[in-house]
Design an enzyme around this catalytic site. Sequence first.
Site: not given
Ligand code: GLC
Length: 739
Positions: A288
């Site tokens: 993430d």
């Molecule tokens: C965010 C979220 C994740 C998302 C990623 C990209 O922090 O936790 O669900 O896909 O970043 O935007």
Amino acid sequence: MNKSSKKDYEIRIDELIYKMTLAEKIGQVVQLSPSLFGAFGLTPDELIEKLVIGEISPEEFEKIDRNYHEDEIRQGLIGAMGGVIGAEKSNELQKIAVEESRLGIPILFGLDVIHGFRTVFPIPLAEACSWEPELMRETARIAAKEASAAGIHWTFAPMLDVSRDARWGRVAEGAGEDTFLASIIAASRVKGFQGEDLSSDESILACAKHYVAYGAPVGGRDYNTVDMSLQALHDIYLPPFEAAVQAGVATVMSAFNDINGVPCTTNKYLLTDVLRGMYGFDGFVVSDANSVAECAIHGYAEARKEASKKAIEAGLDMDMSKGTFAEDLPSQLEDGTISEEVLNEAVRRILRVKFKMGLFDNPYRTDKDKEEKVILCNEHLKVARDMARRSIVLLKNENEMLPLKKNLKKIAVVGPLADNGTDMLGTWAIVGRSEDVVTILSGIKEAVDSDTEVVYSKGCEIEGDKEEIKKTIEDASDSDVIIAVVGESSEMSGEAASRIDINLPGKQLELLKELHKTGKPLVVVLVNGRPLSIPWISENATAIVESWQLGVQSGNAIADVLFGDYNPSGKLVSTFPYSVGQVPIYYNHPMTGRPAGKIKFTSKYIDGPAEPLYPFGFGLSYTNFEYSNMSLSANKVTKDSKLKVSVDVKNTGKVQGEEIVQLYVYDVVASRVRPVKELKGFKKIMLKPGQLETVSIELDINTLGFHDENMNYVVEEGLFKIYVGPNSREGLEEEFYVI
Ligand code: GLC
């Protein structure tokens, strides 16, 4: 069709890895996003913050210059990018990668396409309330068609986090509290995004996230620690990910949280032993955003470099951040702290997915014309309206107040969410635009007869004080019915949006109480991204329509239900607490030795009920259904057999309607205490007035097991109870024995 057969591309992958420099390999394991040149005198992070809180409009945000890292692409140092939107821009950057870099490895363009692209569908929690996996597969397919036409190859969806805690803002993005239903929905959404053929121009890679148990943070606070038994992890939170792997999901995203003290992003047990060893996952794992670096903040690594090493060695293949792997891997590979074979394996997994997508043979999958033709087309809007109607849950309908007649003399529409486009889109509607939304007020006006007077007033903000509501009350007092549209803004759920209370925000409840004093019928339409505690509304409103955040067709769908053009069929997939003090609260809880009861020394509260306001599986219809004549194909079954459960369901009302027949099981005595009910089957049927249907659901006995104290999956012999009914609280009961 993907011209590279499996054997070919394994050879081509080996050849590429042999040729790649260390820098080119590291480029593949980094997902970069276009960094924003400072605008309005702000840093990129400050810009994003202002976008999220609405101080910068999406339109202004779009105009800000971006650094698309063209030079790094030309040097073959970028394998994936997040946040590049539009066929022209993605083709332009892809052309540099494929035609100007040394090895011509194509880029993967990723984006959060969570519940639609430009045609924004209901938030995932709402869609799940339709209990229609095939329709959810169709909306995911439409999202894939629009996103791929706009140059996207990869969505960071579906979100598979089971959650039992309405304080947690991201409950909006999932499929509710039940593992069985969430697993079925997981597979549907993966198949929708990826289609039958991953190399089709209309398919995009899915990403099962957030791996794992991110929905069970202590205190319901986003990103907070998660602590649970391995049995709970394997019985409740992992199965939707296993279902996604069985459905062929191409990527997985590691979660921010730690599990029992080990961050998911550096968790070898999860990323390698379970995901690959037990489930056979053969795609790649992306972190993430910045979660690799944050393992140092967790205190699991002394410095970021160590976090990078631990992550890639645990089985984390791609870093979603601009600097961590890119800066921490080179020196550790050069000095042998990290073996190059570990890096090669991560690169191999990423290249394999690119070959499966056919990107090497067909790197330019779209163009501007195709994009314009597909986005927001009528066919997609039609599906959006149908999905939205089916996501609505009727919670109360006193004296059959609904459906309303279309020829009423006067309707008062009140509330901060009635004439509101933005907050109908819900969280993670990155490409959605408020001007694409049919507001609830517009939908009502469109549905009623021309000589019906519709008067509107906001009454108050979502947060903040009531406006002068004298005129609002006068209009309401003079109307045939009041439709009050209240709830949460889109920003009040989703990421980093946990709430300490789950009441109606601001002064909306006070507004409802003033409206209630008029004595007029009060229809409350809820617009929200989580279960809310609404005891006063439940007691005093004439009717309650839970509409969640339904996307671009919100107004039409809600009007279809309010005026009877669609008989609501949705059922809750998340329990509605009576109070936030009950949270976490869920239907499939184990029995205790002193179940809540009237006498003092039982598991109850002294200042409120132990029961929820509305249970899992609950939802009303404009008609009624009668259950009778439940029967089982046997009363004794072996573990590897199936049991057929039949029940008669009759529509005893005046209009046709759909009923979600639910089947629950209780393992009465086992080597670990078991939930008092677990959903193990359901069927959605349509019945005309007076029609009776014998509904049969087949129960696979092998699905009745759990992980025992030695972590073996077991189905134990003994007595099981079985319930069939309209929700998790009511129904007919039978029993059988596993022998
Ligand atoms: C965010 C979220 C994740 C998302 C990623 C990209 O922090 O936790 O669900 O896909 O970043 O935007």
